[in-house]
Design a protein around this motif. Structure first.
Motif, short mmCIF file in Angstrom:
data_model
loop_
_atom_site.label_atom_id
_atom_site.label_comp_id
_atom_site.label_asym_id
_atom_site.label_seq_id
_atom_site.Cartn_x
_atom_site.Cartn_y
_atom_site.Cartn_z
N VAL A 69 0.80 -1.10 0.43
CA VAL A 69 0.21 0.37 0.48
C VAL A 69 0.55 1.67 -0.04
CG1 VAL A 69 -1.69 1.42 0.98
CG2 VAL A 69 -2.23 -1.27 1.27
N VAL A 70 0.79 2.21 -1.18
CA VAL A 70 1.44 3.24 -1.58
C VAL A 70 0.28 4.91 -0.97
CG1 VAL A 70 3.01 4.68 -2.48
CG2 VAL A 70 2.97 2.17 -2.93
N ARG A 71 0.94 5.41 0.24
CA ARG A 71 0.74 7.12 0.30
C ARG A 71 1.28 7.48 0.18
NH1 ARG A 71 -4.76 4.75 1.93
NH2 ARG A 71 -4.55 2.76 2.80
N ASP A 72 0.63 8.18 -0.93
CA ASP A 72 1.58 9.52 -1.53
C ASP A 72 0.40 10.90 -1.21
OD1 ASP A 72 3.44 8.62 -2.54
OD2 ASP A 72 3.22 8.40 -4.59
N ALA A 73 1.34 11.82 0.06
CA ALA A 73 0.75 12.84 0.31
C ALA A 73 0.49 14.08 -0.44
CB ALA A 73 1.52 13.46 1.50
N GLU A 74 -0.63 14.97 -0.56
CA GLU A 74 0.00 15.66 -0.93
C GLU A 74 0.59 16.61 -1.16
OE1 GLU A 74 -3.12 20.28 -2.75
OE2 GLU A 74 -3.94 17.98 -1.40
N THR A 75 1.43 17.24 -2.55
CA THR A 75 2.49 18.18 -2.02
C THR A 75 2.04 19.46 -3.79
OG1 THR A 75 3.21 16.81 -4.65
CG2 THR A 75 3.79 16.50 -2.39
N VAL A 76 3.09 19.89 -3.66
CA VAL A 76 2.71 21.99 -3.98
C VAL A 76 2.62 21.38 -5.70
CG1 VAL A 76 4.21 22.81 -2.81
CG2 VAL A 76 5.40 21.92 -4.48
N ASP A 77 2.71 20.47 -6.12
CA ASP A 77 2.40 20.10 -7.82
C ASP A 77 2.14 18.86 -7.60
OD1 ASP A 77 4.31 18.57 -7.05
OD2 ASP A 77 5.59 18.35 -8.68
N ARG A 78 1.87 17.96 -6.86
CA ARG A 78 0.89 16.74 -7.17
C ARG A 78 -0.57 16.13 -6.30
NH1 ARG A 78 4.07 12.33 -8.88
NH2 ARG A 78 2.75 11.25 -8.07
N ARG A 80 -2.42 3.98 -3.90
CA ARG A 80 -2.49 2.96 -4.70
C ARG A 80 -1.94 2.09 -3.98
NH1 ARG A 80 1.23 6.78 -5.70
NH2 ARG A 80 3.24 5.22 -5.90
N LEU A 81 -2.11 0.50 -4.42
CA LEU A 81 -1.77 -0.92 -4.51
C LEU A 81 -0.25 -0.98 -5.67
CD1 LEU A 81 -4.57 -3.74 -3.59
CD2 LEU A 81 -3.20 -1.78 -2.20
N HIS A 82 0.83 -0.71 -5.06
CA HIS A 82 1.82 -0.85 -5.53
C HIS A 82 2.31 -2.75 -5.99
CE1 HIS A 82 5.05 -0.42 -8.57
NE2 HIS A 82 5.67 -0.84 -7.83
N CYS A 83 2.22 -3.57 -7.11
CA CYS A 83 1.92 -4.93 -7.06
C CYS A 83 3.99 -4.43 -7.88
CB CYS A 83 1.40 -5.37 -8.24
SG CYS A 83 0.08 -5.51 -8.20
N LYS A 84 4.72 -5.34 -6.25
CA LYS A 84 6.00 -5.56 -6.67
C LYS A 84 6.35 -7.09 -7.56
CE LYS A 84 7.65 -2.68 -3.45
NZ LYS A 84 8.13 -1.41 -3.76
N SER A 85 5.21 -8.15 -7.43
CA SER A 85 5.63 -9.24 -8.14
C SER A 85 4.41 -9.80 -8.50
CB SER A 85 6.13 -9.73 -7.23
OG SER A 85 6.72 -11.07 -8.21
N ALA A 120 -12.02 -3.06 -0.66
CA ALA A 120 -12.54 -2.77 0.79
C ALA A 120 -11.26 -1.66 1.36
CB ALA A 120 -11.57 -4.15 0.96
N LEU A 121 -10.48 -0.91 1.21
CA LEU A 121 -9.24 -0.56 1.16
C LEU A 121 -9.73 0.89 1.29
CD1 LEU A 121 -6.01 -2.13 1.04
CD2 LEU A 121 -7.10 -2.03 2.86
N GLY A 122 -10.31 0.83 -0.34
CA GLY A 122 -10.56 2.37 -0.79
C GLY A 122 -9.88 3.26 -1.32
N ILE A 123 -9.05 2.11 -2.17
CA ILE A 123 -8.00 2.69 -2.70
C ILE A 123 -8.47 2.49 -4.44
CG2 ILE A 123 -5.95 1.95 -3.51
CD1 ILE A 123 -5.29 1.14 -0.83
N ALA A 124 -7.67 3.30 -5.45
CA ALA A 124 -8.84 3.52 -6.65
C ALA A 124 -8.44 2.63 -7.79
CB ALA A 124 -9.11 5.10 -7.30
N THR A 125 -7.14 3.55 -7.57
CA THR A 125 -5.65 2.37 -8.48
C THR A 125 -4.86 1.63 -8.01
OG1 THR A 125 -5.95 5.05 -8.99
CG2 THR A 125 -3.62 3.82 -10.16
N ILE A 126 -4.30 0.75 -9.13
CA ILE A 126 -3.92 -0.41 -8.60
C ILE A 126 -2.61 -0.28 -9.47
CG2 ILE A 126 -3.05 -2.75 -8.90
CD1 ILE A 126 -6.04 -3.41 -7.98
N THR A 127 -1.08 0.30 -9.99
CA THR A 127 0.10 -0.16 -9.94
C THR A 127 0.84 -0.92 -9.86
OG1 THR A 127 1.50 0.95 -8.50
CG2 THR A 127 -0.05 2.65 -10.62
N GLY A 128 2.35 -1.19 -11.21
CA GLY A 128 3.23 -1.94 -11.40
C GLY A 128 4.21 -1.50 -11.91
N ASP A 129 5.47 -2.16 -11.51
CA ASP A 129 6.56 -2.33 -12.99
C ASP A 129 6.72 -3.43 -13.70
OD1 ASP A 129 6.97 0.80 -11.95
OD2 ASP A 129 8.01 -0.28 -10.50
#
Length: 160
Positions: free
Chosen positions: A74-83, A88-93, A119-128
């Motif tokens: 689970v990644v929670r990036d706080a608001e910044t001046v430009d974002r 999101r859920l970030h899939c590592k594998s 279930a966590l109220g997260i709207a995006t899944i990411t992965g590399d």
């Protein structure tokens, strides 16, 4: 196909399949990835992940036998001046045994990950996805994942 959170009983499977994924990456990009050894992805590593509240590991099983898994954070990036803030859920594998690929295991893992995110109220899944991994890119495209960022690399010794 059953997908459930990983448990202590899944650690051996997670270790073995993770080492296989590591081997594939090391063969494709040996300057970045180390060949796996028995201590890579050892049981202690997965015990630590299972205890981490921000880590999720889901295991897909067919007839009681594990056939694949997805692992991420689970990644929670706080608001910044430009974002804007971005949770999101970030899939590592995500990995499926070779003999189980193409029969719905990966799809079931993605479906379960979507349910977990909701279930966590997260709207995006990411992965590399590494550039050599055309099979994974194709799979994710079929699952409606879209690229949002690319990392480009330049070998400075080859630059003129």
């Amino acid at each position: 196909m059953r997908v459930a959170p990983a448990s202590e009983g899944d650690i051996d499977f997670l270790s073995r399949l993770s080492r296989e994924v590591q081997r594939i990456h090391a063969e494709a990009l040996p300057h970045l990835f180390k060949q796996p050894t028995p201590d890579v992805y050892a049981a202690e590593y997965f015990r630590m992940l299972l205890a981490d509240p921000d880590t999720f590991i889901l295991v897909a099983s067919r007839d009681g036998t594990p056939v694949g898994f997805v692992r991420g954070t689970v990644v929670r990036d706080a608001e910044t001046v430009d974002r804007h803030a971005w949770d999101r859920l970030h899939c590592k594998s995500i990995a499926v045994l070779p003999g189980q690929q193409g029969v719905g295991c990966g799809h079931a893992l993605i479906q379960a990950t979507v349910m977990y995110a909701k279930a966590l109220g997260i709207a995006t899944i990411t992965g590399d996805v590494w550039s050599f991994n055309a099979g994974m890119r194709n799979f994710l495209a079929k699952e409606r994942h879209v690229p949002i960022c690319e990392t480009q690399a330049l070998d400075v010794d080859s630059y003129s």
